[in-house]
Design a protein around this motif. Structure first.
Motif, mmCIF file in Angstrom:
data_model
loop_
_atom_site.group_PDB
_atom_site.id
_atom_site.type_symbol
_atom_site.label_atom_id
_atom_site.label_comp_id
_atom_site.label_asym_id
_atom_site.label_seq_id
_atom_site.Cartn_x
_atom_site.Cartn_y
_atom_site.Cartn_z
ATOM 1 N N LEU A 16 2.067 -2.881 -12.303
ATOM 2 C CA LEU A 16 2.515 -3.589 -11.789
ATOM 3 C C LEU A 16 1.981 -4.073 -10.772
ATOM 4 O O LEU A 16 1.828 -5.482 -10.722
ATOM 5 N N PHE A 17 1.186 -3.672 -9.645
ATOM 6 C CA PHE A 17 -0.097 -4.990 -8.997
ATOM 7 C C PHE A 17 -0.787 -5.345 -10.033
ATOM 8 O O PHE A 17 -0.754 -7.106 -9.784
ATOM 9 N N HIS A 18 -1.168 -5.168 -11.229
ATOM 10 C CA HIS A 18 -2.205 -6.169 -11.930
ATOM 11 C C HIS A 18 -1.110 -7.102 -12.695
ATOM 12 O O HIS A 18 -1.486 -8.285 -13.427
ATOM 13 N N LEU A 32 -6.383 -0.997 -4.549
ATOM 14 C CA LEU A 32 -6.005 -1.616 -5.773
ATOM 15 C C LEU A 32 -6.771 -3.521 -4.511
ATOM 16 O O LEU A 32 -7.499 -4.270 -5.981
ATOM 17 N N TYR A 33 -6.164 -3.426 -3.762
ATOM 18 C CA TYR A 33 -6.527 -4.606 -3.053
ATOM 19 C C TYR A 33 -8.138 -5.045 -2.889
ATOM 20 O O TYR A 33 -8.546 -5.913 -2.940
ATOM 21 N N LYS A 58 -5.612 -8.159 2.855
ATOM 22 C CA LYS A 58 -4.056 -8.107 2.174
ATOM 23 C C LYS A 58 -4.394 -5.717 3.031
ATOM 24 O O LYS A 58 -3.871 -5.528 2.593
ATOM 25 N N ALA A 59 -6.031 -5.490 2.690
ATOM 26 C CA ALA A 59 -6.598 -4.200 2.622
ATOM 27 C C ALA A 59 -6.107 -3.908 3.209
ATOM 28 O O ALA A 59 -5.193 -2.524 3.347
#
Length: 300
Positions: A63-65, A96-97, A105-106
């Motif tokens: 979903l992230f990608h 992931l970020y 964001k991370a």
């Protein structure tokens, strides 16, 4: 998948095969970055096995990608509910970020993880490590200290605290932490290797001799592990250098360089030797090459 579709002899075995088929095909699509194709397979996997924490974690990754980060975070939270040992959801999303080099964001997610689970030593250790890799030594130290307050026996927290002290050039404090870690786990390679490195910086000849003993023992201990062997050889070369055994240091670093396995630390040590020999331009070339990759290491 075709064989499984026709298999009717045992319902439980058919279910297990279906899980493996969907998980496996999803992995193929993920490796090819065909995220939309992977999504349907992971969702089918969850339908078959709704209690699988791994499936929910894979769903979050997909979903992230697909640029659906909020849904990804929700999937990671479901995964955490199913398996308490899984990392904090915000930390999973932060990693992931990081891969996308979106540090802002991370950082927000790491801070959110600490705010939501600041009494969890493992979360604090993860946060400290993240901040250290970003070069924020103050925040790294704050979280490492918090981790040790929560769990004074945490080996990871002691190792990280020692590393933070080493990066800050506080070798006496680094020695204290690495001594504790080594005493707690004598066969832990990062503990003994790190202890050798900080002892080598001591003004005491006894400390440097002990560093030599540790470094030589470590190299013999990890002879069957190529990556650890490289690290141990690099450390031993630096101890040789600190003892004035330049020929031994050069020989070992030359062997490492011939294998195209020069780490950032090894490059720094090579540059130090070249500088001592008056070959400053060559040393500068070595340093320029290693810094081109913008690595994070103690001698940066």
């Amino acid at each position: 998948t075709a064989l499984t579709a026709r298999f009717e002899n045992n319902a439980k075995r058919k279910r297990d095969f279906e899980i493996r088929c969907n998980a496996g095909m999803a992995a193929v699509h993920e490796s090819r970055e065909k995220w939309a194709d992977a999504l349907g397979l992971v969702e089918r996997w969850i339908e078959i096995d709704p209690d699988s924490a791994s499936a929910r974690q894979r769903l979050g990754n997909v979903l992230f990608h697909l640029d659906r980060p909020e849904e990804a975070l929700a999937a990671f939270r479901e995964s955490k509910k199913l398996d308490a040992q899984i990392r904090q959801p915000e930390l999973l999303l932060a990693s992931l970020y990081d891969q996308k080099k979106q540090a802002d964001k991370a950082r927000g997610l790491v801070e959110a993880a600490v705010a939501g689970a600041g009494d969890d030593a493992s979360v604090r250790v993860s946060a400290a490590n993240w901040f250290l890799l970003q070069g924020d030594v103050v925040a790294a130290r704050e979280n490492a200290e918090a981790a040790l307050e929560i769990d004074p026996k945490s080996l990871d927290a002691k190792l990280l605290s020692g590393t933070i002290a080493r990066v800050s050039r506080d070798y006496s404090l680094a020695t204290k932490f690495f001594e504790e870690a080594h005493s707690q786990s004598p066969r832990n390679f990062p503990a003994s290797d790190s202890l050798a490195l900080v002892l080598a910086e001591s003004d005491s000849n006894d400390d440097v001799q002990r560093a030599l003993e540790l470094a030589e023992t470590n190299l013999a201990m990890v002879k069957d592990n190529a990556q650890m062997q490289l690290t141990a050889a690099t450390t031993l070369a630096w101890v040789y250098y600190k003892l004035g055994r330049m020929a031994d240091a050069e020989k070992l670093l030359s062997q490492i360089a011939q294998n195209n396995a020069v780490t950032a630390d090894a490059a720094y040590y090579i540059a130090r030797i070249l500088t001592d020999k008056g070959e400053k331009q060559q040393a500068l070339g070595v340093l320029d090459q290693v810094m081109a990759g913008n690595p994070v290491f103690a001698n940066r």
